[in-house]
Every structure is written in C-alpha cells, then in structure tokens.
Motif scaffolding. Structure first.
Motif, short mmCIF file in Angstrom:
data_model
loop_
_atom_site.label_atom_id
_atom_site.label_comp_id
_atom_site.label_asym_id
_atom_site.label_seq_id
_atom_site.Cartn_x
_atom_site.Cartn_y
_atom_site.Cartn_z
N SER A 94 -21.33 21.10 -4.53
CA SER A 94 -21.96 22.25 -3.88
C SER A 94 -20.99 23.43 -3.80
O SER A 94 -19.77 23.29 -3.93
N PHE A 95 -21.55 24.62 -3.55
CA PHE A 95 -20.72 25.80 -3.32
C PHE A 95 -19.85 25.59 -2.09
O PHE A 95 -18.67 25.91 -2.07
N SER A 96 -20.45 25.04 -1.05
CA SER A 96 -19.72 24.81 0.20
C SER A 96 -18.56 23.86 0.00
O SER A 96 -17.47 24.07 0.56
N PHE A 97 -18.78 22.82 -0.79
CA PHE A 97 -17.69 21.86 -1.03
C PHE A 97 -16.54 22.55 -1.76
O PHE A 97 -15.37 22.38 -1.38
N ALA A 98 -16.83 23.32 -2.78
CA ALA A 98 -15.75 24.03 -3.48
C ALA A 98 -15.05 25.01 -2.56
O ALA A 98 -13.81 25.12 -2.56
N ASN A 99 -15.80 25.72 -1.72
CA ASN A 99 -15.19 26.67 -0.80
C ASN A 99 -14.24 26.01 0.18
O ASN A 99 -13.28 26.63 0.66
N ALA A 100 -14.52 24.75 0.53
CA ALA A 100 -13.69 24.05 1.52
C ALA A 100 -12.23 23.92 1.08
O ALA A 100 -11.34 23.71 1.92
N PHE A 101 -11.96 24.08 -0.21
CA PHE A 101 -10.60 23.93 -0.71
C PHE A 101 -9.80 25.23 -0.67
O PHE A 101 -8.63 25.25 -1.06
N TYR A 138 0.83 -1.20 0.00
CA TYR A 138 0.00 0.00 0.00
C TYR A 138 0.87 1.25 0.00
O TYR A 138 1.85 1.37 0.75
N ALA A 139 0.48 2.21 -0.82
CA ALA A 139 1.17 3.50 -0.89
C ALA A 139 0.24 4.48 -1.58
O ALA A 139 -0.72 4.10 -2.26
N LEU A 140 0.51 5.77 -1.39
CA LEU A 140 -0.25 6.80 -2.08
C LEU A 140 0.33 7.02 -3.46
O LEU A 140 1.54 7.00 -3.65
N VAL A 141 -0.53 7.23 -4.43
CA VAL A 141 -0.13 7.51 -5.81
C VAL A 141 -0.57 8.93 -6.15
O VAL A 141 -1.15 9.63 -5.32
N HIS A 142 -0.30 9.38 -7.36
CA HIS A 142 -0.86 10.66 -7.77
C HIS A 142 -2.36 10.65 -7.54
O HIS A 142 -3.05 9.68 -7.88
N TYR A 143 -2.87 11.71 -6.95
CA TYR A 143 -4.28 11.76 -6.55
C TYR A 143 -5.20 11.36 -7.69
O TYR A 143 -6.10 10.52 -7.53
N ALA A 144 -4.97 11.92 -8.88
CA ALA A 144 -5.86 11.69 -10.01
C ALA A 144 -5.84 10.25 -10.49
O ALA A 144 -6.80 9.79 -11.13
N ASP A 145 -4.78 9.51 -10.20
CA ASP A 145 -4.69 8.13 -10.67
C ASP A 145 -5.76 7.24 -10.04
O ASP A 145 -6.06 6.16 -10.56
N ASP A 182 -6.33 24.46 -2.31
CA ASP A 182 -5.81 23.10 -2.25
C ASP A 182 -5.93 22.50 -3.65
O ASP A 182 -6.99 22.56 -4.27
N PRO A 183 -4.85 21.90 -4.18
CA PRO A 183 -4.88 21.40 -5.56
C PRO A 183 -5.87 20.27 -5.81
O PRO A 183 -6.21 19.99 -6.97
N ARG A 184 -6.35 19.62 -4.75
CA ARG A 184 -7.32 18.54 -4.94
C ARG A 184 -8.67 19.06 -5.44
O ARG A 184 -9.49 18.28 -5.94
N LEU A 185 -8.89 20.38 -5.31
CA LEU A 185 -10.15 20.94 -5.78
C LEU A 185 -10.42 20.57 -7.24
O LEU A 185 -11.51 20.12 -7.59
N ASP A 186 -9.43 20.76 -8.08
CA ASP A 186 -9.68 20.63 -9.52
C ASP A 186 -9.58 19.20 -10.03
O ASP A 186 -9.77 18.96 -11.22
N TRP A 187 -9.33 18.24 -9.13
CA TRP A 187 -9.55 16.83 -9.43
C TRP A 187 -10.88 16.35 -8.86
O TRP A 187 -11.29 15.21 -9.10
N SER A 188 -11.55 17.22 -8.08
CA SER A 188 -12.81 16.86 -7.42
C SER A 188 -14.01 17.61 -7.97
O SER A 188 -15.15 17.14 -7.85
N VAL A 189 -13.77 18.78 -8.56
CA VAL A 189 -14.82 19.68 -9.02
C VAL A 189 -14.46 20.20 -10.41
O VAL A 189 -13.35 20.73 -10.60
N GLY A 190 -15.34 20.04 -11.36
CA GLY A 190 -15.18 20.69 -12.64
C GLY A 190 -15.70 22.11 -12.55
O GLY A 190 -16.88 22.33 -12.25
N ARG A 191 -14.84 23.11 -12.78
CA ARG A 191 -15.26 24.50 -12.66
C ARG A 191 -14.77 25.32 -13.85
O ARG A 191 -13.75 25.01 -14.48
#
Length: 620
Positions: free
Chosen positions: A319-326, A260-267, A365-374
């Motif tokens: 949601s707006f709130s989810f995007a704001n969290a980043f 087990y290990a972390l990979v690139h988030y988008a992978d 946080d860079p994870r925003l744009d792998w989690s939300v299309g904006r």
C-alpha cells in the motif's frame, strides 16, 4: 543432515492418510479408515501420521478444498491485505472475494473462509490421529522416550493449527484427541476464546521437546517456547510471557543448534539463506522434488509481479501507507510515528514505464526496499524495477509490487518451478518465517513496557534497528544496470538513514537521540514506537492485522477499545485520497468496530454442526 520434508508421507501410511484428507468437514464426520490400527500400529505408521501432521504447516495440500492461496499459513490475505500492509491488487474482478476481505465486506459465505477453516482443522485432525494411534502400538517399536517426543510434537502441531484459527475467528472449537466423530460429541461448538487450551498444549510441548533436532523442519523446545510466549502475548499475559522471552534471548537455539541472532535482513527472505540463526520456526518449502510444485510455498502462488519474476499474477501489492511508513526524520533517522502519511513518497501511480520518473530523494529506512518493489530501485538481481509494466492493474493495486516472497534471478532454476503445471516459476523454495528472532525481541519490548522497564524495551527495539543500520545489508546499486546479475556496488540505492531511540552503543553506526528515549517520552510513546517498529520489521509477512487486533482494548489490549478501527479507517481514508488511485473497492470499504476485528465464521460450518458453532458478533 537430512532435510525434513513435511510434505512426504511414508508409503505404509499413505492409503489411510489419503482417506483422512478427503473428509468433507473435520468437525462433521469421521474420515473413513483414519484409525486403521492394523496398518498404523507400529513406529512406521506413527511416523507417517506425524509427517502428515507436519505437512499442513504451510496450510496447503493436494486435493484440498479451495485454492492454496486461500489457505496458506503465511496469511497474506488475512494478515496483510486485510490490514494496511497491502492491496489485493490484480484486476477488480479477479479473486473478488479477496477484495471483499480487503474492504471489510466479507460475509459468512465468502469462498476464501471455508477452505481456510477446513484445512486448519484438517491439521488438528492429523495431529490428533497421531495422539490416538500411539497408545495402540504394542509391538515394542516405539520406545517410551520416542513416544514422549512424538506426543510433544503432535501437541505443538495441534496448537499451531488452533492458533491460526484463533487469530482469524477467536471463537473456534478446540478439539483434542478425545473428540472423535462416531460418538455423538463432534458438535462441540465454539463457546469463546481457547487461549488456555493452546497454552496448555504449548506448555506440554515445550517441556518434552529436545533442544535440537536432526531435521531442521522439526520443532524444538525453543520454538514451542516462542509460540507459548506468542500465545501469552495474544492473551495479554505479559508476566508469563516475559520470562520465556528473556530465556529465548539468552539461551534459545534453532533446531540445528545455532544460537538465535539477527542476520542480514534480506537473508530471511532468500531461499538460499533460509533456516539461519534468525529462524525460530521456519515452515519448509522445496522444489524439484517430484511433487509438481506442491511442496513449494504455494500459499503465495499468485503473489509475484505480473511481469518480471514469474510473470504472474499481480496480487499482494504494498500500500501507499505502508511505503510511507519507511520515511524517517532527516536529522534523527527515526520514524515519523504520527506524520508519515502527511505526504506520499514519490511513486509512479498512473505514470507509464516509458515516461520519466525520479524516485523519492528523502531519507528512508533501508528495510523499505527489501519489503517493497518500487520503480527506479534494484529489485533483487532482476534489474531496476520498471514500474507500471510490472503491475497488472494499478487501479486497485497501486504502483508497488511484493518482494519478500520472490526468488533471485540467478537462483531461479534451483529455487523455483512451475506450480501444478500452470503457474510458471510460481512454486518457490522460499519457506515462511512463522517466527523470527526479531519477533522475539519486539515481543520482549512490548512486555517490558507493560510490566517492566522502558529502558529494557528501548534496548530491544534498538537491537532490531541496529541490524537495519548495517550498511552492508542495504540495497545497493548494480555495478552495471544492464547486467543485473553481475553484482552490486557499495553505493546505497536510496537515501537511507537509521537512528536509535535514546543513547545506544550499536555496532552498525546508527544515530543516537538522547532526547527521544522511552524514559523521557513516556509509556504511550514507547508503545507507539514498538508497534511501529513491528510494522517496519515484519510488514508484508502476514502479521499486521493480528497485531492490531491483539492491541485493541476490545480484546484486552493496551490501546483502548476501537483502536484497530481507528487505525484502519484512517488508513482507508488516506488511500482513497491518493492522487490517480481511483479504487472503487476501497471507496466502499469501512472497518466496523466490534465486528471487523474478526472474520465471519463460514456459514457452511454453522450448518454442518446444526448450529453448535455460533457466528461471530456483527455477522449474519
């Protein structure tokens, strides 16, 4: 290595299994012919039954009750839309019962709930069919060693389906292989939580499963161990969970034997890079296999932008709130744990795609744009996301679109196909990460906060954040905006920054913040930081509602009674005050403490069992 396709049933068992699947209700009657020992009492028959039990891991099957998007184990509607990750989206009258779940006004007759209940109990039935059949095999085709492993896999699968039921309804029947439907004891009721039964199944499975498997879709010892740790977290048995989590971190491997290990988030969300070292348990999906799209990730069939990829259907809008969290602090790169919703990041709500728009320039946080299309940001390799033209209806959905379930344009031909002839490119090979290694790390952080070391908890959170700090894994600009499949530059697509709690020797360049250590800030801060990290890391993956539920003191969680109601009513209050977001649905929404933490038991199940199954508190 052969791919284990859990949707394929070997011919020797097909006829019997087909009868088993068509039962009106799992807890009401015996599926005709489900114990035809003449056909099934051999290794081939047992294998067919086992594959049939695996095949429901995605929560869907051909001819099922309801639609696949109601029953998928990705739980997009129950875990994300019912929380603060996302809105149901689309038009208000389309899938109106999903909107009622979002607004916390679902009743026991909601047409999403009964199919979900029935399909999950069908999975329990299939696992029990295997366990009932094994003792009947007398021809020597099943060795004791193989029988031991099959029993372990079946008990894991039974626990998986019961676990999914317990997350939604908590008070659900537990049915083992002794519960049959011709001996008068099928009305077993739902007297209370069944965590002890789920834990017993997972303990047994963990003990007898091998560390590796020849097929990547089959469960191994460590995946069962991770689910057992998860059950302990839901049961608030942190002292039992932590040793399991520590062992998983030190020694855990995938079914293929990769540590087990972390990979690139988008992978983790790319069909071409799934089943990687982060995949503790990945529910498999496949396309172009002769199943007319049924073997794809059909639980998310509706969950694509209404234009661009797939061209349908505009549900599951972040949601707006989810995007704001980043949003992050410009100096520290740490989340704004208490103030993230004080203002909204720039968005194109009610701004046509033909009108000027400038994306948010603040730190993120860079994870925003792998989690939300904006709007204004590259959307995989599909081009710059154009905004409103990709949203079916911004009125109840908002300006954002999902992305984690979407395939790449360059891989569209190989990773997608039409779903059952009507949904173009909406069956995808992007399987569901039921548990990722990041889950394990963040559960370990939670357990350490409750019974162990704040420093260790901080280290686990920073481990996850260090992956986010890896600039090579960020969303970057296109080399040519007019040729989105032509590759990316090394220029970040937005103003990204990642910081660490306390001092952390990460390898990816995040910013240390000694004053913001868990030890300095205290236990309450540490809890808040870990919980927020789970939202950032695992958002839009069907977990959020159930995390809030298990943290609530109503069920023994550490955050005090009414915590979940406070979070979600605060979220609703924010969303209804977003400018140009006139959501009539959310204006009528209110989360009721002591009721809305669970879903209503389907009235059909109460009626079919002559009242043996009882309704959850607060529902009629």
């Amino acid at each position: 290595m052969k791919k284990f396709n859990s949707k394929l049933i070997i011919p020797g068992a097909m006829a019997v299994l087909a009868l088993s699947y068509s039962c009106k209700d799992y807890l009401n009657r015996t599926p005709t012919g489900s114990l035809n020992t003449i056909i099934l009492a051999n290794k081939a028959g047992v294998d067919g039954l086992l594959i049939g039990a695996y095949s429901l891991l995605d929560g869907t099957y051909g001819g099922q009750p309801g639609n696949t998007w109601m029953t998928g184990t990705d739980n997009w509607i129950y875990g994300s839309v019912a929380a603060d990750d996302a809105h149901k989206g689309s038009t208000p009258d389309d899938q109106a019962d999903a909107g009622k779940i979002e607004a916390y006004i679902a009743t026991s007759s909601n047409n999403y709930l009964d199919p979900k209940w029935r399909v999950m109990f069908n999975g329990v039935q299939r696992a029990n069919d295997v366990l009932r059949e094994l003792p009947l095999v007398k021809d020597g085709s099943v060795t004791p060693a193989y029988a031991k492993e099959v029993i372990a896999e079946s008990r894991f699968l039974r626990a998986f389906y019961e676990f999914d039921l317990a997350k939604l309804w908590r008070n659900v029947p537990y049915a083992d292989e002794t519960v049959t439907y011709d001996n008068g004891n099928f009305n077993i009721g739902n007297p209370g939580p069944i965590w002890d039964k789920i834990e017993a199944d997972l303990t047994a499975a963990m003990a007898d499963l091998p560390a590796t498997q020849s097929e990547k879709g089959r469960v191994n010892k460590y995946a069962a161990q991770a689910f057992l740790a998860k059950a302990y977290m839901y049961d608030h048995k942190y002292a039992q969970a932590l040793p399991l989590l520590n062992d998983l971190i030190a020694n855990g491997v995938t079914s293929s034997g990769t540590k087990y290990a972390l990979v690139h988030y988008a992978d983790n969300f790319n069909a071409s890079t799934k089943n990687n070292s982060e995949g503790v348990f990945v529910i498999q999906a496949s396309v172009h296999d002769g199943s007319n799209g049924d073997n794809g990730a059909s639980g998310g069939t509706l969950n694509f932008p209404s234009a661009g990829p797939a061209t349908c259907c505009g549900f599951f809008q972040p949601s707006f709130s989810f995007a704001n969290a980043f949003k992050v602090d410009a100096a520290t790169g740490l989340p704004l744990l208490d103030t993230y919703n004080d203002s909204d990041i720039a968005n194109d709500q009610n701004v046509g795609s033909d009108k000027p728009f400038t994306p948010y320039a603040g730190t993120l946080d860079p994870r925003l744009d792998w989690s939300v299309g904006r709007r204004g940001i590259p959307y995989l390799d599909w081009g710059i996301m154009p905004g409103a033209s990709w949203a079916r209806d911004q009125t109840d959905g908002g300006p954002y679109v999902p992305i984690k379930n979407t395939y790449y344009k360059s891989a569209q031909a190989s990773t997608s196909e039409a779903y059952e002839g009507w949904a173009p490119n909406q069956s995808v090979a992007n399987g569901y990460n039921a548990i990722r290694f990041a889950d394990v790390l963040l559960w370990a952080a939670e357990a350490e906060i409750e019974i162990g070391s704040l420093d260790k908890a901080q280290g686990y959170v920073n481990w996850v954040r260090d992956r986010a700090a890896d600039k090579t894994g960020w969303v970057h600009t296109y080399k040519d905006d007019g040729n989105s499949t032509g590759g990316f530059t090394d220029i970040p697509a937005a103003n990204y920054k990642v910081g660490y709690y306390g001092t952390y020797a990460g390898v990816n360049g995040g910013t240390s913040n000694a004053a913001m250590s868990f030890a300095t800030q205290g236990k309450d801060f540490a809890r808040k930081a870990v919980q927020f990290e789970r939202r950032l890391e695992l958002g839009m993956e069907g977990h959020r509602f159930f995390d809030l539920q298990r943290w609530d003191g109503i069920f023994g969680g550490p955050m005090g009674s009414g915590y979940m109601a406070g979070v979600l009513n605060g979220y609703l209050n924010h969303e209804v005050h977003v400018p140009n977001f006139p959501s009539a649905l959310l204006n009528s929404a209110h989360f009721v403490a002591g009721r809305s933490e669970l879903f209503p038991v389907p009235i059909s199940q109460i009626n079919l069992t002559n009242g043996a199954i009882k309704q959850n508190p607060g529902y009629n």
